[in-house]
Structures are given as structure tokens and as C-alpha cells.
Design a protein around this motif. Structure first.
Motif, short mmCIF file in Angstrom:
data_model
loop_
_atom_site.label_atom_id
_atom_site.label_comp_id
_atom_site.label_asym_id
_atom_site.label_seq_id
_atom_site.Cartn_x
_atom_site.Cartn_y
_atom_site.Cartn_z
N ASP A 1 14.89 62.79 84.90
CA ASP A 1 15.32 61.30 85.28
C ASP A 1 14.37 60.18 84.54
O ASP A 1 14.88 59.27 84.31
CB ASP A 1 15.54 61.34 86.97
CG ASP A 1 14.04 61.55 87.43
OD1 ASP A 1 12.97 61.43 87.22
OD2 ASP A 1 14.34 61.76 88.78
N GLY A 2 13.10 60.43 84.32
CA GLY A 2 12.36 59.44 83.93
C GLY A 2 11.99 58.51 84.87
O GLY A 2 11.42 57.48 84.58
N THR A 3 12.35 58.76 86.20
CA THR A 3 12.01 57.70 87.13
C THR A 3 10.88 58.22 88.42
O THR A 3 10.85 57.24 89.12
CB THR A 3 13.36 57.08 87.77
OG1 THR A 3 14.17 58.09 88.27
CG2 THR A 3 13.92 56.33 86.60
N CYS A 4 11.16 59.45 88.76
CA CYS A 4 10.64 60.17 89.83
C CYS A 4 8.95 60.02 89.57
O CYS A 4 8.42 59.40 88.48
CB CYS A 4 10.77 61.49 90.01
SG CYS A 4 10.00 62.71 88.88
N CYS B 1 9.87 66.91 86.93
CA CYS B 1 10.77 66.25 87.40
C CYS B 1 11.41 66.50 88.54
O CYS B 1 11.89 67.93 88.62
CB CYS B 1 11.77 65.60 86.18
SG CYS B 1 12.74 64.60 87.11
N VAL B 2 11.40 66.16 89.42
CA VAL B 2 12.01 66.58 91.06
C VAL B 2 13.50 66.62 90.67
O VAL B 2 14.02 67.39 91.25
CB VAL B 2 12.00 65.62 92.05
CG1 VAL B 2 10.41 65.60 92.39
CG2 VAL B 2 12.24 64.25 91.96
N CYS C 1 7.66 61.93 86.70
CA CYS C 1 8.03 61.31 85.25
C CYS C 1 7.12 60.30 85.04
O CYS C 1 6.53 59.82 83.85
CB CYS C 1 9.43 61.08 85.21
SG CYS C 1 10.38 62.36 85.23
ZN ZN Z 1 11.78 62.77 87.19
#
Ligand code: ZN
Length: 344
Positions: free
Chosen positions: A89-92, A103-104, A95
Motif C-alpha cells: 500500500d505504500g502507507t503502512c 506491508c500489512v 512501508c
Molecule cells: Zn504497507
């Protein structure tokens, strides 16, 4: 569309399958320009057990975005993109820490759960976080090297990082597949002074030397350990980049590491427990590594590829069409080819 399906050990086929398409609003649909066969594809190709579900193979590609879901913010139709072998996701939290393979919300391409890239097209989940847009056209001359950012170059770099390669240090690379060869590039790029490759195939050794290997050890097992120790005044090397994944390779890695040194392992392990617990303990070794967060490394490695400072694309020694993929698996499995590029 056409896609590669693994049905059993040695039984890989290219078949007509339903067209890939968007499912979630965060998806992108990518038309594959170039894909690859990976050394890690050979594990299920050799060992898949009867009764296991078929698998749509492939986890490395460059392609062109054909469609995006309503939730995709950073990509647009027509973008040339490279995909990492894992989606994220690039946001967790992971990441943000640069560990996209944990990544979760992430997962891996070319699995039973998610169709792979040895196909005309594929669906990319979490496209904003997963895909990396390239500042090139789809026919760029650097395409082969850019394609290695999907996996093997990033994975070689991860081995070097986990093995704590640094300026003036000694390094050894176990494995002469595409990842091992990219690990030589990475070790040199990070400043290793001497790089020993443990390899046996003349063509691969020649390429390793061009990539920066200074010494070659072709022995195996105990003799390989003795030989590397001879080359290093009995001390062993600071950094071992383990790019195979067998128990023997790990045993060798621990045997050639210098006291206080590190082993970076990126070969998918096919053994239960890490061997050499005692020598690893008494030599104060750090053992690290795992699936490379190649998405995190694209930004760092891209300029060197674009400037021609590194040429990891030279690991490709065969280019085939999609329908020839079964022969590509055979060639890599029989070590007729180092790495096969697929042009659907
Ligand atoms: Zn992630």
C-alpha cells in the motif's frame, strides 16, 4: 488473453485465460511489455506436489498502464511502470520503514491468490503504492536493466545491505544465477574492495568479473570454505551475500564469514533451520536478509541504471515470446540460460 499456468512439477503451460481487469478501485491494469522467468520460479517448477492448485506464474514485469480504478491517484493510462514482485500500500508502518515486503495489506504476485506477470496483462492491487512510474518510453534501450528493478537487481542490493557491504570491506557472493550476478554489481556499487564469487559456470564467471568480481572460487562445501579462507589470510570475508537458498549454501556462508561479519540471505530457504548455529555464535555473526523490499530500492537504483553506471540487464541471455515460456523454464532449469526475458 494468454498467460502462464503451472500445473505440476515440470508442467508449465501457456493458455487462454479470462482477460485481466480491474476489481478494486485501487487497482491498475497493466499490459505487459516485458516479463521474466525467475530462479525462484524454478522451485515450484521442480517441487510442486500433486494436488496443489494451479498457479499463474511470474512476478517481474515492465508494462504500460491500460486502466486505473477510481481510487488511483498517482498513475494514469499510458504510464510506463515497473512492478515489484510484491504489492504494497505504500502507507503502512512497514512501508514507511522501507520494508514493503512486510506491508500489512500486501502480498506476492504469481501465487495461487494473485495471477502473475508471465502473461499479456495483469491486475495490480494497491497500484499507487505498488507500481513505480519510469521516466522512459516502453521501447527504451535500457529496458532490460530497468526490468531487473522488479526483482533481481533489488534483491542483489538487499543481500549487500543485509551483509553490511561497505567501502574497503571484503565480500563473497554465493550463487551465480541472476541474483548472484546482481549481488556482485551491488557489492561493488557499495564499495566492496574484494569480491569473491563462488561459481562454476565459465560464462557466468566471465560476467561476474565484468560486474566487479575480483576472485573466483569454484570448489564446493568444505573445500570452498578452505579456499575463501586462504584468499583472505585465514580470516574470512566481512560480508557474505547468500543468493541460493539451500542448506549447503548457508553452511558455506557461515563458514566463510569473518568474525564480526554478516551474512545477507536472499535465496528463498529450502531448509528447516539455519545451520551453523555454533560457529555463527562464536564468530559474532549477524545473519539477516529475506524477501527484498525492491519497491523501496527503485528510487535509489534508478539513477545508476539511467546513467549506465550499472548494467544489470546483461544477465538476460535469452529473449522469448510468451508461447515459448515452457522452453524458457526448461532452459533456466537446465542452466542453459542465466535469465530469460519474455516479450508477450
Ligand atoms: Zn504497507
Amino acid at each position: 488473453m494468454r498467460a502462464t499456468v503451472l500445473y505440476g512439477a515440470g508442467d508449465v503451460r501457456v493458455e487462454n485465460v479470462p482477460d485481466a481487469g480491474l476489481i478494486e478501485p485501487t487497482d491498475a491494469l497493466v499490459a505487459v511489455s516485458r516479463a521474466c522467468i525467475c530462479g525462484s520460479d524454478l522451485w515450484p517448477y521442480k517441487l510442486m506436489k500433486p494436488g496443489e492448485p494451479p498457479r499463474r506464474m511470474g512476478h517481474e514485469a515492465i508494462g504500460v498502464v491500460e486502466a486505473v480504478g477510481s481510487g488511483v491517484r498517482t498513475l494514469k493510462v499510458g504510464d510506463v511502470v515497473v512492478m515489484p514482485f510484491a504489492y504494497s500500500d505504500g502507507t503502512c508502518a512497514f512501508c514507511h520503514e522501507g520494508l514493503h515486503t512486510s506491508c500489512v495489506h500486501g502480498g506476492f504476485f504469481g501465487t495461487v491468490e494473485l495471477p502473475g506477470a508471465q502473461a499479456e496483462a495483469l491486475r495490480i492491487p494497491l497500484a499507487d503504492g505498488t507500481l513505480f512510474a519510469l521516466p522512459v518510453r516502453a521501447d527504451d534501450a535500457l529496458m532490460a536493466s530497468l526490468l531487473t528493478l522488479s526483482d533481481v537487481m533489488g534483491t542483489g542490493h538487499h543481500a549487500a545491505r543485509a551483509a553490511k557491504v561497505g567501502r574497503g570491506k571484503t565480500a563473497a557472493v554465493i550463487g551465480d544465477g541472476a541474483v548472484g550476478l546482481c549481488a556482485v554489481i551491488a557489492a561493488r556499487r557499495l564499495g566492496a574492495e574484494r569480491i569473491t564469487i563462488l561459481a562454476r559456470h565459465p560464462d557466468r564467471i566471465a560476467l561476474a568479473k565484468e560486474f566487479g568480481a575480483t576472485d573466483v572460487v569454484s570448489e564446493r562445501g568444505e573445500s570452498a570454505i578452505e579456499r575463501v579462507r586462504e584468499l583472505t589470510g585465514g580470516l574470512g570475508v566481512h560480508s557474505v551475500l547468500e543468493c541460493v537458498g539451500t542448506e549447503e549454501a548457508m553452511r558455506t556462508a557461515i563458514g566463510i564469514a569473518r568474525a564480526g561479519g554478516a551474512v545477507g540471505r536472499v535465496g528463498v530457504p529450502h531448509y528447516e533451520a539455519i545451520p551453523g548455529s555454533e560457529p555463527a555464535f562464536y564468530n559474532n555473526l549477524t545473519i539477516g536478509g529475506g524477501p527484498a523490499p525492491v519497491r523501496a530500492y527503485m528510487q535509489e537504483l534508478l539513477p545508476d541504471v539511467l546513467e549506465g553506471k550499472i548494467e544489470p540487464g546483461r544477465v538476460f541471455d535469452r529473449v522469448i515470446g510468451l508461447d515459448e515460456v515452457p522452453d524458457g523454464y526448461r532452459a533456466m532449469n537446465e542452466r542453459d540460460a542465466i535469465k530469460v526475458m519474455v516479450k508477450p
